[in-house]
Design a protein around this motif. Structure first.
Motif, PDB file in Angstrom:
ATOM      1  N   THR A  70       2.579   1.642  -3.436  1.00  0.00           N
ATOM      2  CA  THR A  70       1.042   2.227  -4.385  1.00  0.00           C
ATOM      3  C   THR A  70       0.921   3.450  -4.527  1.00  0.00           C
ATOM      4  OG1 THR A  70       0.412  -0.113  -4.005  1.00  0.00           O
ATOM      5  CG2 THR A  70      -0.434   1.050  -5.684  1.00  0.00           C
ATOM      6  N   THR A  71       0.409   3.888  -3.004  1.00  0.00           N
ATOM      7  CA  THR A  71      -0.417   4.776  -3.313  1.00  0.00           C
ATOM      8  C   THR A  71       0.655   5.899  -2.534  1.00  0.00           C
ATOM      9  OG1 THR A  71      -0.565   4.548  -0.879  1.00  0.00           O
ATOM     10  CG2 THR A  71      -2.546   3.606  -2.721  1.00  0.00           C
ATOM     11  N   HIS A 116     -12.823  -0.733  -4.957  1.00  0.00           N
ATOM     12  CA  HIS A 116     -13.220  -0.562  -3.235  1.00  0.00           C
ATOM     13  C   HIS A 116     -14.033  -1.445  -2.596  1.00  0.00           C
ATOM     14  CE1 HIS A 116     -10.999   2.867  -4.202  1.00  0.00           C
ATOM     15  NE2 HIS A 116     -10.115   2.881  -2.720  1.00  0.00           N
ATOM     16  N   ASN A 134     -10.735   5.121 -11.157  1.00  0.00           N
ATOM     17  CA  ASN A 134      -9.725   4.096 -10.555  1.00  0.00           C
ATOM     18  C   ASN A 134      -9.386   2.863 -11.345  1.00  0.00           C
ATOM     19  OD1 ASN A 134      -8.459   4.019  -8.453  1.00  0.00           O
ATOM     20  ND2 ASN A 134      -9.186   2.837  -7.067  1.00  0.00           N
ATOM     21  N   CYS A 145      -5.649  -1.373  -3.690  1.00  0.00           N
ATOM     22  CA  CYS A 145      -4.723  -1.266  -2.392  1.00  0.00           C
ATOM     23  C   CYS A 145      -4.323  -0.240  -1.525  1.00  0.00           C
ATOM     24  CB  CYS A 145      -3.398  -1.795  -3.085  1.00  0.00           C
ATOM     25  SG  CYS A 145      -3.112  -3.502  -3.571  1.00  0.00           S
ATOM     26  N   GLY A 146      -5.408   0.426  -1.157  1.00  0.00           N
ATOM     27  CA  GLY A 146      -4.609   1.426  -0.441  1.00  0.00           C
ATOM     28  C   GLY A 146      -5.790   1.444   0.916  1.00  0.00           C
ATOM     29  N   GLN A 202       1.649   6.845   0.396  1.00  0.00           N
ATOM     30  CA  GLN A 202       0.825   7.988   1.156  1.00  0.00           C
ATOM     31  C   GLN A 202       1.513   7.209   2.138  1.00  0.00           C
ATOM     32  OE1 GLN A 202      -3.461   6.534  -0.067  1.00  0.00           O
ATOM     33  NE2 GLN A 202      -3.551   8.648   1.158  1.00  0.00           N
ATOM     34  N   ILE A 239       0.557  -1.544   0.148  1.00  0.00           N
ATOM     35  CA  ILE A 239       0.449  -0.590  -0.042  1.00  0.00           C
ATOM     36  C   ILE A 239       0.416   1.275   0.145  1.00  0.00           C
ATOM     37  CG2 ILE A 239      -1.947   1.266   1.444  1.00  0.00           C
ATOM     38  CD1 ILE A 239      -2.860  -1.245   1.911  1.00  0.00           C
TER      39      ILE A 239
END
Lengths: 285, 255
Positions: free
Chosen positions: A239-240, B79, B74, B111-112, A242, A236
């Protein structure tokens, strides 16, 4: 398959001689706790089920050790224990990895299945072994868990299942992915018959296992601090790009977000699970 | 064609996306939005349409066709609320006894942080279990990328079909190469070994049919023809028979 090569090191030699229940913590006198940096006598650590006596940090524990702590003495009957994986897709190096995993764990696959009693309550049980190819789910893991739910349905037994997994096993490609659907189907059939399934999520439970039978329990319990996720934190972050919030994807985080029922320290597992099984004993009649 | 070439073909930006199939195969499509829990995930398009004089529920993962739309969709990475919307529409289909047709095209479930906070794993797991139990026919067609659990979450069907150049895999060849071979450049080798082409999957018994890709028009026509025949076969079955057939299909995969 036979293997006549000389053991690489002492661990291999011990394992080759078939010594099971080898503790997963190092063989030294003291173990340093990553939670509080305290030095703990290794012997004490084993006695406390690999939980730090000072800060409660949960160390890794082997599937057999868990089983011994959970099942009433002498009550466990293993099922499908001799099933072994084959290299179905001819994936490079898979046989070698399976072989090493067997040496490292003294298990035939990444899950142990059977029936036992917990505090006098008869139940079917599966416990995944994290040191066997990171507890990944291939066709044999999927088949064993499916068979266990089918067996429990036939015998009208509840199921208690411990998960620890890196997800689906890449070396078996799409066949691994399909085990998610297969096991989910078996969980549903068992549940439709009014039978109880308690899932216990341990560190780490990820990927295809989280996205199938780990999250399908009537009750979902987790060990303190366990990483529980679909996509791992590193993936994650990459990918992001963040910054991940503190405590992200820990058992405590999932409890707050409403995705698990309770966090139960390892030492209380047997007692809590026995109580839940007792409260649902009518379901098996 | 090498396996990796199929992967690139499946991802190609000019490949028709989910909405194109809905528009060309069905009539009178009415889109239904939202999961009634959190929001509306635009990566999934769902609704009711007519097919051969029969109402059907159609659900498609949509990647988008231009940059602006791709961002709003997206890039087809769903999601949890998208999977929950799909499940809501499937249960609605069950209530009104109409078949469900899914079109799958995703690099994978998103993936987030938000996806994990809202239970991506739980959402997929619930779809797998609930689709297994649905008392109406389900047909799933992989039209492009079939990325792991994010694709399977719409893929627990009585019949699973794949376009000739679609791929379906437990992990992307790049991901597999970087984890197992410690080198993302080895994606070609990974693609070969993962056995992810339609022909491989047909051989492994994971899919029932390969849709040949001569041109876009012919693909729509073949799907129409096959869909009609397959729905006739499935509609004749009871809810219990459909569930039994679906369970046995997946039960038999592996060992």
């Amino acid at each position: 398959m036979f293997n006549f090569r000389k053991p690489k090191n002492e661990l291999e030699l011990i394992l080759k001689q078939g010594k099971k229940n080898t503790p997963t913590i190092p063989d030294e006198m003291f173990t340093s706790c990553p939670g509080c940096s305290a030095s703990i006598l290794s012997e004490e650590l084993i006695e406390s089920l690999n939980v730090c006596l000072k800060c409660g940090h949960h160390f890794k524990i082997s599937a057999r050790q868990r089983l011994n702590a959970l099942a009433d003495a002498g009550s466990f009957d293993e099922l499908f224990g001799d099933m072994e994986s084959e290299n179905l897709l001819g994936f490079p190096e898979y046989e070698k990895k399976l072989h090493n995993a067997k040496l490292a764990t003294a298990e035939n696959e990444a899950v142990i299945c059977g029936t036992c009693e917990i505090g006098g309550n008869p139940t079917a049980v599966f416990i995944m072994e994290g040191d066997f190819m990171m507890g990944s789910m291939g066709t044999v893991v999927g088949e064993k868990i499916t068979r266990l739910f089918e067996h429990a349905l036939k015998m009208r037994l509840p199921v208690v299942g411990y998960t620890i997994s890196g997800g689906a096993r890449m070396q078996e490609g799409i066949l691994s992915l399909m085990q998610m659907a297969k096991t989910s189907g078996a969980v549903m059939r068992h549940g439709n018959a009014g039978l109880l399934y308690i899932a216990v999520l341990t560190n780490p439970t990820t990927g295809g296992v989280t996205a199938s039978f780990a999250m399908e329990g009537d009750m979902v319990i987790a060990e303190p601090g366990a990483l529980i996720c679909f996509a791992g934190p590193r993936v994650i972050a990459q990918t992001t790009r963040q910054k991940l919030p503190p405590g992200f994807q820990t058992a405590e985080f999932l409890l707050e977000k409403g995705f698990i029922d309770a966090i139960v320290p390892r030492k209380e597992h047997k007692n809590t699970i026995a109580k839940l099984l007792y409260m649902h004993r009518g379901a098996s009649e | 064609m090498k396996a990796i070439e199929y992967v690139y073909a499946a991802r190609h930006k000019n490949r028709p996306t989910g909405m194109a199939y809905i528009r060309n195969i069905f009539t009178d499509f009415i889109e239904l939005h939202g999961d009634r829990r959190f929001g509306d995930d635009r990566a999934i398009v769902g609704g009711i349409a007519m097919f051969c004089d029969m109402p059907v529920t159609v659900i498609a993962i949509e990647k988008g066709t231009d940059t602006k739309e791709r961002v709003s969709r997206n890039f087809g990475s769903v999601h949890p609320e998208g999977y929950r919307k799909a499940l809501r529409l499937m249960k609605q289909a069950e209530k009104f006894k109409r078949p469900v047709i899914c079109f799958i095209d995703t690099a994978g479930a998103f993936c987030g942080i938000g996806a994990e906070e809202r239970g991506q794993g739980q959402a997929i797991a619930e779809n797998l279990g609930s689709m297994m139990e649905l008392r109406v026919p389900i047909i799933s067609i992989l039209i492009g990328e079939g990325g792991s659990g994010g694709a399977l979450a719409l893929g627990v069907a009585n019949s699973v079909w794949m376009l000739e150049k679609a791929v379906y895999s437990v992990i992307s060849p790049e991901g597999c190469a970087s984890i197992l071979f410690k080198d993302p450049q080895k994606a070609e080798i990974a693609a070969e070994n993962l056995k992810l082409t339609a022909r491989d999957l047909f051989g492994l018994g994971v899919i029932e049919r390969i849709i040949p890709e001569k041109n876009t028009e012919s693909v729509f026509n073949i799907i129409k023809k096959q869909l009609k025949a397959e729905l006739e076969r499935l509609i004749a079955k009871s809810g219990d028979e459909l569930r039994e057939e679906r369970y046995n299909k997946f039960r038999g995969i592996g060992c």
